[in-house]
Design a protein around this motif. Structure first.
Motif, PDB file in Angstrom:
ATOM      1  N   ARG A  68       0.844  -1.199   0.000  1.00  0.00           N
ATOM      2  CA  ARG A  68       0.000   0.000   0.000  1.00  0.00           C
ATOM      3  C   ARG A  68       0.877   1.247   0.000  1.00  0.00           C
ATOM      4  NH1 ARG A  68      -5.518   1.949   2.397  1.00  0.00           N
ATOM      5  NH2 ARG A  68      -5.115   4.172   2.413  1.00  0.00           N
ATOM      6  N   ARG A  69       1.939   1.243   0.840  1.00  0.00           N
ATOM      7  CA  ARG A  69       2.808   2.414   0.869  1.00  0.00           C
ATOM      8  C   ARG A  69       3.502   2.600  -0.484  1.00  0.00           C
ATOM      9  NH1 ARG A  69       5.325   1.538   5.366  1.00  0.00           N
ATOM     10  NH2 ARG A  69       3.949   2.878   6.547  1.00  0.00           N
ATOM     11  N   GLN A  70       3.890   1.491  -1.133  1.00  0.00           N
ATOM     12  CA  GLN A  70       4.495   1.607  -2.451  1.00  0.00           C
ATOM     13  C   GLN A  70       3.511   2.218  -3.445  1.00  0.00           C
ATOM     14  OE1 GLN A  70       5.705  -2.368  -3.371  1.00  0.00           O
ATOM     15  NE2 GLN A  70       7.219  -2.472  -1.719  1.00  0.00           N
ATOM     16  N   THR A  71       2.246   1.794  -3.346  1.00  0.00           N
ATOM     17  CA  THR A  71       1.223   2.346  -4.236  1.00  0.00           C
ATOM     18  C   THR A  71       1.035   3.834  -3.990  1.00  0.00           C
ATOM     19  OG1 THR A  71       0.053   0.236  -4.385  1.00  0.00           O
ATOM     20  CG2 THR A  71      -1.216   2.203  -4.870  1.00  0.00           C
ATOM     21  N   GLU A  72       0.989   4.234  -2.722  1.00  0.00           N
ATOM     22  CA  GLU A  72       0.793   5.639  -2.410  1.00  0.00           C
ATOM     23  C   GLU A  72       1.962   6.485  -2.902  1.00  0.00           C
ATOM     24  OE1 GLU A  72       0.221   5.309   1.775  1.00  0.00           O
ATOM     25  OE2 GLU A  72      -1.971   5.205   1.618  1.00  0.00           O
ATOM     26  N   GLN A  73       3.175   5.958  -2.764  1.00  0.00           N
ATOM     27  CA  GLN A  73       4.342   6.698  -3.243  1.00  0.00           C
ATOM     28  C   GLN A  73       4.308   6.817  -4.766  1.00  0.00           C
ATOM     29  OE1 GLN A  73       7.744   4.706  -1.593  1.00  0.00           O
ATOM     30  NE2 GLN A  73       7.145   5.137   0.512  1.00  0.00           N
ATOM     31  N   SER A  74       3.919   5.752  -5.442  1.00  0.00           N
ATOM     32  CA  SER A  74       3.812   5.812  -6.898  1.00  0.00           C
ATOM     33  C   SER A  74       2.745   6.810  -7.318  1.00  0.00           C
ATOM     34  CB  SER A  74       3.489   4.424  -7.459  1.00  0.00           C
ATOM     35  OG  SER A  74       4.524   3.512  -7.199  1.00  0.00           O
ATOM     36  N   TYR A  75       1.631   6.814  -6.588  1.00  0.00           N
ATOM     37  CA  TYR A  75       0.552   7.746  -6.918  1.00  0.00           C
ATOM     38  C   TYR A  75       1.002   9.191  -6.734  1.00  0.00           C
ATOM     39  CZ  TYR A  75      -3.622  10.554  -6.227  1.00  0.00           C
ATOM     40  OH  TYR A  75      -4.567  11.550  -6.289  1.00  0.00           O
ATOM     41  N   LEU A  76       1.734   9.474  -5.657  1.00  0.00           N
ATOM     42  CA  LEU A  76       2.221  10.835  -5.439  1.00  0.00           C
ATOM     43  C   LEU A  76       3.138  11.274  -6.573  1.00  0.00           C
ATOM     44  CD1 LEU A  76       2.962  10.937  -1.607  1.00  0.00           C
ATOM     45  CD2 LEU A  76       1.144  12.136  -2.829  1.00  0.00           C
ATOM     46  N   GLN A  77       3.962  10.347  -7.085  1.00  0.00           N
ATOM     47  CA  GLN A  77       4.841  10.699  -8.190  1.00  0.00           C
ATOM     48  C   GLN A  77       4.042  10.949  -9.462  1.00  0.00           C
ATOM     49  OE1 GLN A  77       8.280  11.261  -7.967  1.00  0.00           O
ATOM     50  NE2 GLN A  77       7.717  12.205  -9.912  1.00  0.00           N
ATOM     51  N   VAL A  78       3.043  10.089  -9.724  1.00  0.00           N
ATOM     52  CA  VAL A  78       2.185  10.282 -10.899  1.00  0.00           C
ATOM     53  C   VAL A  78       1.445  11.609 -10.790  1.00  0.00           C
ATOM     54  CG1 VAL A  78       0.169   9.387 -12.125  1.00  0.00           C
ATOM     55  CG2 VAL A  78       1.937   7.813 -11.339  1.00  0.00           C
ATOM     56  N   HIS A  79       0.972  11.918  -9.590  1.00  0.00           N
ATOM     57  CA  HIS A  79       0.257  13.173  -9.353  1.00  0.00           C
ATOM     58  C   HIS A  79       1.176  14.366  -9.589  1.00  0.00           C
ATOM     59  CE1 HIS A  79      -1.705  16.401  -7.071  1.00  0.00           C
ATOM     60  NE2 HIS A  79      -2.831  15.704  -7.161  1.00  0.00           N
ATOM     61  N   ALA A  80       2.393  14.314  -9.054  1.00  0.00           N
ATOM     62  CA  ALA A  80       3.344  15.413  -9.238  1.00  0.00           C
ATOM     63  C   ALA A  80       3.684  15.592 -10.719  1.00  0.00           C
ATOM     64  CB  ALA A  80       4.615  15.148  -8.434  1.00  0.00           C
ATOM     65  N   ASP A  81       3.840  14.491 -11.451  1.00  0.00           N
ATOM     66  CA  ASP A  81       4.124  14.576 -12.886  1.00  0.00           C
ATOM     67  C   ASP A  81       2.971  15.253 -13.626  1.00  0.00           C
ATOM     68  OD1 ASP A  81       6.500  13.299 -12.379  1.00  0.00           O
ATOM     69  OD2 ASP A  81       5.798  11.328 -13.055  1.00  0.00           O
ATOM     70  N   PHE A  82       1.735  14.943 -13.215  1.00  0.00           N
ATOM     71  CA  PHE A  82       0.560  15.555 -13.854  1.00  0.00           C
ATOM     72  C   PHE A  82       0.559  17.068 -13.633  1.00  0.00           C
ATOM     73  CE2 PHE A  82      -3.700  17.228 -13.931  1.00  0.00           C
ATOM     74  CZ  PHE A  82      -4.331  16.564 -14.979  1.00  0.00           C
ATOM     75  N   VAL A  83       0.790  17.496 -12.399  1.00  0.00           N
ATOM     76  CA  VAL A  83       0.787  18.922 -12.092  1.00  0.00           C
ATOM     77  C   VAL A  83       1.877  19.644 -12.871  1.00  0.00           C
ATOM     78  CG1 VAL A  83       1.119  20.636 -10.259  1.00  0.00           C
ATOM     79  CG2 VAL A  83      -0.235  18.589  -9.814  1.00  0.00           C
ATOM     80  N   ALA A  84       3.062  19.030 -12.941  1.00  0.00           N
ATOM     81  CA  ALA A  84       4.161  19.656 -13.683  1.00  0.00           C
ATOM     82  C   ALA A  84       3.845  19.736 -15.177  1.00  0.00           C
ATOM     83  CB  ALA A  84       5.448  18.866 -13.454  1.00  0.00           C
ATOM     84  N   ARG A  85       3.184  18.718 -15.711  1.00  0.00           N
ATOM     85  CA  ARG A  85       2.896  18.671 -17.143  1.00  0.00           C
ATOM     86  C   ARG A  85       1.719  19.575 -17.530  1.00  0.00           C
ATOM     87  NH1 ARG A  85       1.963  13.794 -17.190  1.00  0.00           N
ATOM     88  NH2 ARG A  85      -0.315  13.777 -17.260  1.00  0.00           N
ATOM     89  N   GLU A  86       0.655  19.547 -16.710  1.00  0.00           N
ATOM     90  CA  GLU A  86      -0.569  20.266 -17.066  1.00  0.00           C
ATOM     91  C   GLU A  86      -0.651  21.667 -16.464  1.00  0.00           C
ATOM     92  OE1 GLU A  86      -2.652  19.044 -19.214  1.00  0.00           O
ATOM     93  OE2 GLU A  86      -1.656  17.087 -19.369  1.00  0.00           O
ATOM     94  N   GLY A  87       0.164  21.939 -15.449  1.00  0.00           N
ATOM     95  CA  GLY A  87       0.117  23.258 -14.827  1.00  0.00           C
ATOM     96  C   GLY A  87      -1.110  23.474 -13.967  1.00  0.00           C
TER      97      GLY A  87
END
Length: 1002
Positions: free
Chosen positions: A297-316
């Motif tokens: 679960r912690r691995q999933t949450e960490q992966s999700y945070l990275q995916v989320h951060a990538d989205f914010v950086a890409r989409e603004g």
């Protein structure tokens, strides 16, 4: 364990029907339930509760019925609204538009004020129900996941027994609603409308047998006078208040059922005595398997945070809830790419392979191995034993809280019964718990502080238990006579002159002036006055209340200077060993943690000079707001025997004691001669100039002045807001930037889980930067790993682990840099302050070592750094936010979470709220520790409040008037009166008839 979560109207329980229940896919069109479950879907939900039966809801929960109940609040068959419709609550933007319509010519400044007013209330969604998640301990899920079919059925049956016994209590004890004007009367409903969903694994794919009980906020109530039934809203405070007690009961009942299968539970060994309550795990289930099946679960949450951060950086921009939902699913699949869905057999095979990888060769024999364990025999609870247990419960309650309710007593009674093994005996657990609770509340050591009603309610207004309907269920508060006596002793010592050595102000000044050159500065007028008061007072107990950043430690160093000059021994004490060591280093005195001093001086080495106060000694208790009343009373006894003084130094507006405390505020109330430090010295620019705005803002924050403090921090760029994931990433980035610039910085988070998650992300960055080596790693207690270069924290005092240099042993709260990871998992570490070297054994590392890059606000209190970055949620209190935003000399930043983190286990988050609303909610939640005497004053004020008396009077008059009008209607209309009095508009009509019938009517 049972946790409680809200269900949002409009969203309902879709996450149970289509997400959690079916894991990663929905039931396909035309696909039978049997075929679906063969693919791996969890069991379908089942309707439960007496109220479900009233609506004809039985068996499997389908989408249409679930939507009707949990989204719309209507009868699934007739479509009629069950009571009132769920309210449509306006958003902050809608409130702002309404305000603006009233002032269309508002100036920009006025528009800003209107927005501040509208956003203060934030955005809310109506609650359509409450979800209780029943989760056995991890060792149960592990045993179930690895067991064969027969063993699985037996384990599931044991859990079902525990759930059913708990459910019967839930429907009997928390199904309450309120009637009358203002909800004056609390009455029992006719049962609950609920659905239960059983799931076998977590979203991350680990074995996690648990169930979700969704309880509708709609409950039926039958009027005993008329027999009419109507649907009302559940009164949720009893549900919230009973959750912990029900959780303890469920866990105990599960242990009781598991005993018959040969499974026995025992406390985990990784919790220090006197610390937080230990978790009980089933003996024989290998710890390695439990850790392995807790990681994904912690691995999933960490992966999700990275995916989320990538989205914010890409989409603004931040993602929408739907986009966040899809990203979470993506992160889940990234961490278990080998499967999308699993049948139970496929899952078990995979789980057994993972167990074998950590050394469990025959996991299928786990249950049979357990059956051979030696049993701890339960005992019958005779009256003498119950009396002894009741005394132990009162002692534990008095040590941990100043006052309590019946639900608090029940939770503690259950814990004590389990610890004694009596839950495994022949007595029904519910009956045994009730008997001991009655013993506790009826004993002389427990004092009811809730006052009787000024006018006793007549029989018609009393519930079945004899309590008035105007009193909340579980509302009566109690305290301990011993605790009240202890508080009185402390207050008396602070307000009554005693034979103590006093030093004149001139002599104090002479010593302080002589130390200016060595110290490097002269005391301020306020600091000088405080030091004088310490030695010039006639009382044996003194107090210094200092706001954050006012230099309390500096004053203690000056106190030590004066004491040394006059031959007075000084001892420093604090609740934590690290805080005590900091006090010793900064004030130049011997310092110990309070619990150890009392243990050694009273129990281990009584009379030993090393652990006995010298005559006339001065004892300084630092961070006294975190000290328990009983500990302070014991210290006062030693001080009085030595003819010395006890000085309490702290700030009761910061995080309080985990024990019964509140004595600092009580001394203020008693008008004891308390010294105050309010000249904030900490907040300085790099040129040394004090930041006046932040000084004022911190004081406004401490005293709950939300508007002024929010405006100040916002105008100076210290507030950031957004989704939980964005704020975590933003705070992390700012922290890493400051550290990279050579600043001492701190990342403050709300809880240990968040600390572990963000610490793991910091570690990843440090590995990329070459600051942490890759290679052999050691598994830590927070689910992370450490290798050479990592910064870790020890979380338990262990005097058996010696250090080369420093204090000589490993302490709770120390931080270390990993120097070496040995073959067996031993960590060789260097203390980051003293440079001492320690070798941490593998068992200690696995149980009591965490990464130390992010810390909770409780651990941050007392630290001073260059910059601080605090992640803030609306569940925090003012007492937690205040220290979090006062740690940094140069900058303090708050990252306000306006949208909660995505969590598919418990449904979608509610609507995004506003940053001002988060700030206001936090500052409104004051958790300043209240002494028992203060709790008594609060109860007295509530009993005398006119608002409560008015509501009772109005309810009584309305009830009597309604009865009179029904009688009049029956006399005037005969048989035709029944449909009139049963109509929804009858209350309004009856009110009008009473007015017309009364004086002046026609």
């Amino acid at each position: 364990m049972i946790t409680l979560h809200g269900i949002t109207a409009g969203s309902g329980v879709d996450y149970l029907l289509s997400t959690v229940q079916s894991e990663d896919s929905k039931l396909g069109a035309g696909q039978s339930l049997g075929a679906y479950m063969e693919q791996g879907g969890d069991s379908p939900g089942q309707w439960l509760g007496a109220a479900a039966g009233l609506l004809g809801l039985h068996g499997t929960v389908d989408q249409a019925a679930a939507d009707a109940v949990f989204k719309l609040g209507v009868d699934p068959v007739s479509g009629e609204v069950l009571g009132r419709r769920f309210p449509q609550l306006p958003s902050a933007e809608e409130r702002y538009e309404r305000l603006l319509k009233g002032e269309p010519q508002a100036s920009p400044e006025r528009r800003a004020a209107l927005w501040a007013k509208a956003s203060k209330l934030g955005n809310h969604s109506a609650k359509s129900g409450w979800e209780m998640v029943f989760t056995p301990v991890k060792s149960f899920g592990t045993a179930w996941g690895l067991a064969d079919d027969d063993e699985r059925q037996a384990l599931a049956a044991a859990e079902q027994t525990a759930f059913e016994r708990t459910l019967s209590r839930i429907e009997r004890e928390v199904a309450w609603t309120r009637i009358g004007a203002g909800g004056a009367a609390q009455v029992q409903a006719d049962g609950l409308l609920a659905a239960v969903f059983v799931h076998r694994s977590s979203r991350a794919g680990d074995p996690n047998y648990h169930r979700h009980l969704a309880i509708s906020s709609k409950v039926p109530f039958t009027d005993p006078a008329t027999g009419a039934r109507r649907w009302l809203t559940i009164d949720s405070p009893p549900l919230h208040a009973m959750t912990v007690a029900l959780s303890e009961f469920y866990t105990a009942e599960l242990e009781r059922a598991m005993q018959g299968l040969g499974y026995l539970a025992a406390p985990r060994a990784d919790v220090e005595p006197g610390g937080k309550r230990p978790v009980r795990e089933y003996v024989g289930v290998p710890a390695a398997a439990v850790v392995e099946f807790s990681s994904r679960r912690r691995q999933t949450e960490q992966s999700y945070l990275q995916v989320h951060a990538d989205f914010v950086a890409r989409e603004g921009r931040e993602p929408t809830r739907a986009e966040s939902y899809r990203m979470y699913q993506t992160a889940t699949l990234v961490d278990r790419p080998e499967k999308v869905m699993h049948t139970p057999e496929q899952e078990r095979t995979a789980w057994r392979e993972r167990a074998a990888a950590v050394g469990i060769e025959q996991p299928g024999l786990l249950g049979r191995q357990m059956a051979q364990a030696s049993a701890v025999l339960g005992r019958a609870a005779d009256p003498a034993w119950r009396e002894h247990l009741a005394a132990a419960v009162i002692g534990e309650l008095a040590a941990r809280r100043a006052s309590w309710r019946r639900s608090n007593v029940e939770a503690e009674v259950t814990r004590q019964i389990v610890a004694a093994g009596a839950h495994l005996g022949p007595d029904p657990l519910a009956q045994l718990v009730r008997a001991v609770v009655d013993e506790v509340l009826g004993s002389g050591g427990s004092l009811r502080i809730t006052l009787p009603e000024p006018v006793p309610a007549p029989a018609a207004y009393r519930r079945a238990d004899g309590e008035s309907v105007f009193r909340r269920v579980n509302g009566a508060r109690y305290t301990s006579t011993a605790l009240l006596d202890a508080e009185a002793v402390l207050v008396a010592a602070a307000t009554t002159p005693a034979l103590v050595r006093r030093i004149a102000a001139a002599d104090v000044d002479r010593v302080l002036d002589a130390g200016n050159a060595r110290r490097g500065f002269a005391p301020s007028a306020q600091q000088r006055a405080v030091v004088r008061a310490v030695f010039d007072g006639a009382e044996q107990l003194g107090a210094v209340l200092g706001r954050a950043g006012t230099g309390k430690t500096t004053v203690m160093r000056m106190v030590r200077e004066v004491a040394d000059a006059h031959g007075i021994a000084v001892l420093g004490l604090s609740t934590g060993q690290v805080q005590a060591d900091n006090l010793a280093q900064e004030a130049g005195i011997r310092a110990e943690n309070t619990a150890r001093w009392l243990l050694m001086s009273q129990d281990v080495h009584p009379g030993d000079p090393e652990w006995t106060l010298p005559a006339g000694a001065l004892v300084i208790v630092d961070e006294a707001g975190q000290s328990g009343t009983m500990h302070l009373t014991a210290l006062l006894g030693q001080v009085q025997a030595a003819g010395g003084r006890l000085l309490l130094v702290g700030d009761h507006l910061q995080t309080g004691s985990v024990e019964a405390g509140g004595i600092l505020a009580e001394l203020e109330h008693a008008q004891a001669p308390v010294s105050v430090l309010d000249e904030v010295q900490r907040f300085r620019d790099r040129d040394g100039q004090i930041r006046r705005w932040e000084t004022k803002a911190s004081i406004d924050l401490a005293h709950g002045r939300a508007e002024d403090s929010y405006t100040a921090y916002e105008q100076h760029g210290r507030l950031h807001h957004g989704q939980a994931e964005t704020m975590a990433d933003t705070a992390l980035t700012a922290y890493l930037r400051d550290v990279g610039h050579g600043l001492a910085s701190i990342l403050i988070v709300p809880d240990n889980a968040t600390a572990a998650m963000l610490s793991a992300r910091v570690r990843e960055q440090r590995i990329r930067a070459g600051l942490v080596r890759t290679g052999r790693q050691a598994a830590l207690s927070d689910g992370n790993a450490a290798t050479i270069g990592d910064v870790v924290a020890t979380r338990r005092n262990d005097r058996d682990i010696a250090t080369r240099g420093g204090r000589g042993y490993v302490r709770n709260g120390d931080t270390w840099t990993v120097q070496q990871v040995q073959q067996d998992g031993t960590l060789v570490v260097r203390d980051r302050i003293s440079g001492a070297i320690a070798e941490l054994p593998p068992a200690y590392v696995a149980a009591s070592v965490t990464l130390a890059y992010a810390v909770t606000q409780h651990r941050a209190q007392g630290l001073t750094v260059d910059t601080a970055h605090a992640l803030v949620t609306d569940q925090m209190s003012r007492n937690a936010l205040y220290p979090a935003l006062t740690r940094g000399r140069y900058e303090n930043h708050a990252y306000l979470v306006t949208t909660k983190a995505m969590d598919l286990e418990h449904g979608e988050p509610g609507r995004p709220t506003t940053p001002r609303h988060v700030w206001t909610r936090v500052l409104e939640r004051a958790e300043t520790e209240q002494a028992a005497a203060a709790a008594i004053r609060t109860e007295q004020q509530q009993a005398a409040a006119l608002s409560g008396l008015y509501q009772r009077l109005r309810y009584t008059l309305d009830d009597l008037g309604d009865t009179a009008m029904r009688t009049a209607a029956a006399a005037a209309l005969g048989p035709e009166a029944e449909p009139v009095t049963a109509a929804a508009a009858w209350p309004a009509l009856a009110e009008l008839l009473r007015v017309l019938h009364g004086p002046g009517g026609t």
